[in-house]
Design a protein around this motif. Sequence first.
Motif: not given
Length: 172
Positions: A113-119
């Motif tokens: 969906a284009g959402k960025k997050r840390k992983v």
Amino acid sequence: LTSALPYTCRDLSKTRRSSPCPHLRSYLRSLKMPYDVAKSSGKWKHGDCSDNYQEIMEKLGYPAEKFKKLQTMEFPIEASLEGNVWKYTVNFDGNITEHCHTLGVEEEETDPAGKKRKVIYTMEGDCMVATYPDHDGKGVKVQTRRHFVDDNTIQTDVKVGDMEGWTRSKRC
């Protein structure tokens, strides 16, 4: 098999357990192979899931209609592991996302969906583990653990905060 075990289990016939002795269970767990990244390449489709899986997906931001679509879609995956660098490409509903992560290092990931997050991706035994320390920006920790049930089935165990569930994907 028992003659090859590094353990001895005396008096097994006298026990009333319905499961194998703890020494045998421990030995069998030690035989698990690492997660086979190359085997995860191919076309997959969602299969069975826990009763609360839709609720978990909604908590992750997937509305009910997207969840239902997800359950019927096929999605191709190409994956490789070179040293400690894991690369994978997913075609999800026409959106192709390419990822490249160094195992054990916190990095940024963009979802379909284009959402960025840390992983942080790691391999733990026979599981590929993804840990999102702050998935929603409000402190909710999410962890997924993928492992092969057999050559054509991957189970993904999902933990979102205190909720736990699972889903299985079948090779097409």
